[in-house]
Motif scaffolding. Structure first.
Motif, PDB file in Angstrom:
ATOM      1  N   UNK A 113      -3.643   0.038   7.902  1.00 46.98           N
ATOM      2  CA  UNK A 113      -4.267  -1.213   7.440  1.00 46.98           C
ATOM      3  C   UNK A 113      -3.522  -1.788   6.245  1.00 46.98           C
ATOM      4  N   UNK A 114      -2.509  -1.082   5.756  1.00 47.21           N
ATOM      5  CA  UNK A 114      -1.759  -1.535   4.595  1.00 47.21           C
ATOM      6  C   UNK A 114      -2.424  -1.177   3.283  1.00 47.21           C
ATOM      7  N   UNK A 115      -3.290  -0.171   3.303  1.00 44.76           N
ATOM      8  CA  UNK A 115      -3.984   0.255   2.095  1.00 44.76           C
ATOM      9  C   UNK A 115      -3.414   1.568   1.584  1.00 44.76           C
ATOM     10  N   UNK A 116      -3.703   1.838   0.334  1.00 44.34           N
ATOM     11  CA  UNK A 116      -3.402   3.119  -0.279  1.00 44.34           C
ATOM     12  C   UNK A 116      -4.739   3.796  -0.533  1.00 44.34           C
ATOM     13  N   UNK A 117      -4.816   5.104  -0.309  1.00 44.93           N
ATOM     14  CA  UNK A 117      -6.050   5.844  -0.549  1.00 44.93           C
ATOM     15  C   UNK A 117      -6.001   6.437  -1.957  1.00 44.93           C
ATOM     16  N   UNK A 118      -7.026   6.167  -2.729  1.00 44.62           N
ATOM     17  CA  UNK A 118      -7.180   6.762  -4.057  1.00 44.62           C
ATOM     18  C   UNK A 118      -8.330   7.754  -3.977  1.00 44.62           C
ATOM     19  N   UNK A 119      -8.026   9.023  -4.220  1.00 40.63           N
ATOM     20  CA  UNK A 119      -9.055  10.056  -4.213  1.00 40.63           C
ATOM     21  C   UNK A 119      -9.583  10.190  -5.637  1.00 40.63           C
ATOM     22  N   UNK A 120     -10.880   9.979  -5.795  1.00 40.28           N
ATOM     23  CA  UNK A 120     -11.501  10.011  -7.113  1.00 40.28           C
ATOM     24  C   UNK A 120     -12.514  11.146  -7.160  1.00 40.28           C
ATOM     25  N   UNK A 121     -12.285  12.070  -8.070  1.00 41.31           N
ATOM     26  CA  UNK A 121     -13.251  13.153  -8.305  1.00 41.31           C
ATOM     27  C   UNK A 121     -13.889  12.869  -9.654  1.00 41.31           C
ATOM     28  N   UNK A 122     -15.210  12.852  -9.691  1.00 40.68           N
ATOM     29  CA  UNK A 122     -15.916  12.580 -10.934  1.00 40.68           C
ATOM     30  C   UNK A 122     -17.041  13.586 -11.117  1.00 40.68           C
ATOM     31  N   UNK A 123     -17.449  13.781 -12.356  1.00 38.21           N
ATOM     32  CA  UNK A 123     -18.503  14.739 -12.654  1.00 38.21           C
ATOM     33  C   UNK A 123     -19.843  14.284 -12.081  1.00 38.21           C
ATOM     34  N   UNK A 124     -20.038  12.972 -12.018  1.00 39.06           N
ATOM     35  CA  UNK A 124     -21.255  12.391 -11.457  1.00 39.06           C
ATOM     36  C   UNK A 124     -20.838  11.221 -10.572  1.00 39.06           C
ATOM     37  N   UNK A 125     -21.672  10.832  -9.619  1.00 36.72           N
ATOM     38  CA  UNK A 125     -21.297   9.692  -8.756  1.00 36.72           C
ATOM     39  C   UNK A 125     -20.995   8.449  -9.590  1.00 36.72           C
ATOM     40  N   UNK A 126     -19.991   7.709  -9.170  1.00 37.31           N
ATOM     41  CA  UNK A 126     -19.625   6.482  -9.885  1.00 37.31           C
ATOM     42  C   UNK A 126     -20.676   5.408  -9.675  1.00 37.31           C
ATOM     43  N   UNK A 127     -20.937   4.664 -10.727  1.00 36.96           N
ATOM     44  CA  UNK A 127     -21.847   3.526 -10.608  1.00 36.96           C
ATOM     45  C   UNK A 127     -21.062   2.358 -10.007  1.00 36.96           C
ATOM     46  N   UNK A 128     -21.741   1.343  -9.499  1.00 35.40           N
ATOM     47  CA  UNK A 128     -21.014   0.175  -8.972  1.00 35.40           C
ATOM     48  C   UNK A 128     -20.110  -0.478 -10.028  1.00 35.40           C
ATOM     49  N   UNK A 129     -20.555  -0.476 -11.285  1.00 36.10           N
ATOM     50  CA  UNK A 129     -19.734  -1.051 -12.358  1.00 36.10           C
ATOM     51  C   UNK A 129     -18.477  -0.221 -12.580  1.00 36.10           C
ATOM     52  N   UNK A 130     -18.621   1.116 -12.590  1.00 39.28           N
ATOM     53  CA  UNK A 130     -17.461   1.991 -12.771  1.00 39.28           C
ATOM     54  C   UNK A 130     -16.487   1.838 -11.607  1.00 39.28           C
ATOM     55  N   UNK A 131     -17.015   1.733 -10.404  1.00 36.12           N
ATOM     56  CA  UNK A 131     -16.188   1.567  -9.216  1.00 36.12           C
ATOM     57  C   UNK A 131     -15.390   0.265  -9.310  1.00 36.12           C
ATOM     58  N   UNK A 132     -16.051  -0.813  -9.725  1.00 29.21           N
ATOM     59  CA  UNK A 132     -15.377  -2.108  -9.864  1.00 29.21           C
ATOM     60  C   UNK A 132     -14.306  -2.041 -10.952  1.00 29.21           C
ATOM     61  N   UNK A 133     -14.619  -1.385 -12.063  1.00 28.76           N
ATOM     62  CA  UNK A 133     -13.650  -1.242 -13.158  1.00 28.76           C
ATOM     63  C   UNK A 133     -12.442  -0.422 -12.695  1.00 28.76           C
ATOM     64  N   UNK A 134     -12.688   0.640 -11.944  1.00 29.15           N
ATOM     65  CA  UNK A 134     -11.599   1.461 -11.417  1.00 29.15           C
ATOM     66  C   UNK A 134     -10.729   0.638 -10.475  1.00 29.15           C
ATOM     67  N   UNK A 135     -11.359  -0.180  -9.649  1.00 32.73           N
ATOM     68  CA  UNK A 135     -10.627  -1.048  -8.725  1.00 32.73           C
ATOM     69  C   UNK A 135      -9.688  -1.975  -9.503  1.00 32.73           C
ATOM     70  N   UNK A 136     -10.190  -2.525 -10.610  1.00 31.63           N
ATOM     71  CA  UNK A 136      -9.383  -3.424 -11.446  1.00 31.63           C
ATOM     72  C   UNK A 136      -8.211  -2.669 -12.055  1.00 31.63           C
ATOM     73  N   UNK A 137      -8.469  -1.475 -12.584  1.00 33.16           N
ATOM     74  CA  UNK A 137      -7.407  -0.665 -13.209  1.00 33.16           C
ATOM     75  C   UNK A 137      -6.342  -0.266 -12.185  1.00 33.16           C
ATOM     76  N   UNK A 138      -6.762   0.069 -10.981  1.00 33.94           N
ATOM     77  CA  UNK A 138      -5.799   0.428  -9.940  1.00 33.94           C
ATOM     78  C   UNK A 138      -4.959  -0.786  -9.550  1.00 33.94           C
ATOM     79  N   UNK A 139      -5.582  -1.958  -9.497  1.00 35.08           N
ATOM     80  CA  UNK A 139      -4.836  -3.186  -9.190  1.00 35.08           C
ATOM     81  C   UNK A 139      -3.806  -3.466 -10.279  1.00 35.08           C
ATOM     82  N   UNK A 140      -4.186  -3.248 -11.541  1.00 34.65           N
ATOM     83  CA  UNK A 140      -3.251  -3.434 -12.653  1.00 34.65           C
ATOM     84  C   UNK A 140      -2.082  -2.456 -12.568  1.00 34.65           C
ATOM     85  N   UNK A 141      -2.318  -1.276 -11.982  1.00 34.02           N
ATOM     86  CA  UNK A 141      -1.271  -0.262 -11.834  1.00 34.02           C
ATOM     87  C   UNK A 141      -0.421  -0.511 -10.590  1.00 34.02           C
ATOM     88  N   UNK A 142      -0.709  -1.590  -9.855  1.00 37.47           N
ATOM     89  CA  UNK A 142       0.095  -1.934  -8.691  1.00 37.47           C
ATOM     90  C   UNK A 142      -0.500  -1.527  -7.360  1.00 37.47           C
TER      91      UNK A 142
END
Length: 194
Positions: free
Chosen positions: A119-148
């Motif tokens: 599909x032209x995507x990259x898989x990011x495997x995220x391990x966290x101590x607790x489930x990510x909140x929707x806000x954390x997920x969105x912030x992570x998405x932004x940071x990954x986009x900034x990293x290319x």
């Protein structure tokens, strides 16, 4: 899994190397040939979640001392009870017959990576101590986009041993912002200062 609709850099090509890649490619191509790719991918993800959430199933998969017919029968009965399709059940039957049940979870991860790559995507495997909140997920998405990594599929899992924070793996790159690693580094820094 969360996917961004933004397109940028070239996707990382999936390498069908190794045992997991070969099995994943075979299942992907069979599902595409039978025009059931979306259903098989969804059920592959559901089976991966079932393995992650079921300690008894993980024990059956990992125990190489069990008779092959016993473990095959147990796993297939569980899959049938959960309503998995015949393609998935037959595939897992082949995995069992070939004595590869201990790597089934990794094969399913390779299947997900293959689908994301196609599909032209990259898989990011995220391990966290607790489930990510929707806000954390969105912030992570932004940071990954900034990293290319603009077109990224996030695969999450909870690992309480991290104590806090998270660890992100994208391909061969690892970003570790876990409390466990910080404490480990502090421990060795204090040892060096003593």
């Amino acid at each position: 899994m969360v996917a961004s609709g933004v397109t940028t850099a070239q996707p990382v090509a999936f390498a069908a190397n190794g045992l997991e890649g070969r099995y994943a490619t075979a299942l992907y191509e069979l599902a595409a040939e039978q025009q059931q790719l979306d259903a098989v991918l969804d059920q592959g993800a559901a089976l991966a979640r079932l393995i992650d959430e079921s300690a008894p199933l993980r024990v059956v998969l990992a125990d190489t001392r069990l008779d092959i017919l016993v473990s095959r029968k147990a796993v297939l009965a569980a899959l049938e009870a959960q309503g998995f399709s015949s393609i998935i059940r037959n595939f897992v039957g082949v995995i069992a017959d070939n004595r590869r049940l201990p790597v089934l979870r990794r094969i399913l991860a390779a299947l997900e990576a293959l689908a994301a790559s196609r599909r032209g995507e990259v898989v990011a495997e995220v391990a966290s101590a607790q489930p990510l909140s929707p806000e954390q997920r969105a912030q992570l998405q932004i940071r990954l986009a900034e990293a290319g990594y603009a077109r990224v599929a996030i695969r999450e899992r909870v690992d309480a041993s991290l104590l806090g924070g998270f660890v992100v793996r994208v391909g061969a790159k690892l970003y570790d912002a876990s409390l466990q690693t910080r404490l480990f580094r502090l421990h060795y820094a204090m040892k060096g200062a003593a």
